[in-house]
Design an enzyme around this catalytic site. Structure first.
Site: not given
Ligand code: AKG
Length: 320
Positions: A196, A198, A253, A263
């Site tokens: 997606h 942001d 990303h 993670r």
């Molecule tokens: C988001 O929460 O919009 C992400 O792209 C997550 C990225 C991550 O958790 O490293």
């Protein structure tokens, strides 16, 4: 596990993306270049105390280690609160659990008080310390960018984050280890958070030392970003792409799981007030036409809520 998408294994870590030292005076042209070519960069010498990063991480670890039944008391994410696997309400799922919080009200913490008891206050302080330092850094980056673009006033972007009505969001993601994936997918990776862009202006991401973040380059190839728990990763958001009339690119990303390590990431999404008109800045147009129809942040956000993560969400607002 069938409902989760699996992606081809792409684990070679790529180091060729921009690294910006915020303490160096020449960072402004590098920042502009990074936003034009990648929509993404890593920041060092950022001024955010490591203590704030590690304290919030340890609070987040405590929260995500609670039994599911306790965490669910802080859910569902409507839109703020605890969520598990379901991302949004349009069918997206990922190998992730998360907490979505507002950045400018105290209201979320009512939910946590019932779970954490007295510890809720510690959690609240850790979030506040972290967010005020990260927001300051995000504003500093936006001001250097305005300088780099030679536009006035310097706070043309940052004032939107500083506004009391700024519609910014904070998210903590936990991607649990996922050991069975190798057998099931012949070495592929399970999607933790689907691809997606942001929607906001700028996103500031920090994670523990587990890899998983991938970005898409201009040619559509995906690269894996080496984790660095002491640095921040910055994404240009759709709104900044529009405000620069497409000169800066919002970066596509995603996160793939990296078994057997979990993670943990925390992302500040700096957004404008709901009523803000999102449009190219006249000072950047130089006689060009706007590539986008006019819309407010509220209208864009509503449209994003009704879409799937992977959709080209700005597409609906582009002039044909
Ligand atoms: C988001 O929460 O919009 C992400 O792209 C997550 C990225 C991550 O958790 O490293």
């Amino acid at each position: 596990m069938e409902q989760f998408s699996i992606t081809k294994n792409c684990t070679t870590l790529f180091h060729g993306f921009p690294l910006i030292d915020l303490s160096k005076p020449d960072s402004k042209s590098q920042l502009v270049h990074a936003c034009e070519e990648f929509g993404f960069f890593k920041v060092v010498n950022h001024g955010v105390p490591i203590k704030f990063m590690s304290e919030l991480e340890s609070e987040a670890v405590k929260f995500f280690s609670l039994p599911l039944s306790a965490k669910e008391k802080a859910g569902p994410p409507d839109p703020f609160g605890y969520g598990n696997k379901k991302i949004g309400s349009n069918g997206d799922v990922g190998w992730v659990e998360y907490l979505l919080l507002t950045t400018n009200t105290e209201s979320d913490y009512q939910k946590f008080a019932s779970i954490f008891g007295e510890a809720a206050e510690k959690f609240r302080c850790a979030v506040n310390d972290y967010l005020s330092a990260v927001k300051k850094m995000a504003c500093q980056i936006l001001e250097i960018l305005a300088d780099g673009l030679k536009i006035q006033p310097r706070n043309v972007f940052s004032k939107l984050l500083m506004d009391e009505q700024s519609d910014s969001v904070f998210r903590m993601n936990h991607y649990p280890p996922c050991p069975e994936i190798d057998q099931e997918s012949n070495g592929g990776n399970l999607i933790g958070f689907g691809e997606h862009t942001d929607p906001q202006i700028i996103s500031v991401l920090r994670s523990n030392n587990t890899s998983g973040l991938q970005i898409s380059l201009k040619d559509g190839n995906w690269i894996s970003i080496p984790p660095d728990q002491y640095s921040f990763f910055i994404n240009v958001g759709d709104s900044l792409q529009v405000m620069t009339n497409g000169r800066f690119k919002s970066v596509r990303h995603r996160v793939v799981t990296n078994s057997p390590k979990s993670r943990l990431s925390m992302i500040y999404f700096g957004g404008p007030p709901l009523s803000e008109k999102i449009a190219p800045l006249p000072s950047l147009m130089k006689g060009e036409d706007s590539l986008y129809k006019e819309f407010t942040w509220f209208e864009y956000k509503k449209s994003v809520y009704n879409s799937r993560l992977a959709d080209n969400r700005l597409g609906l607002f582009e002039k044909i």
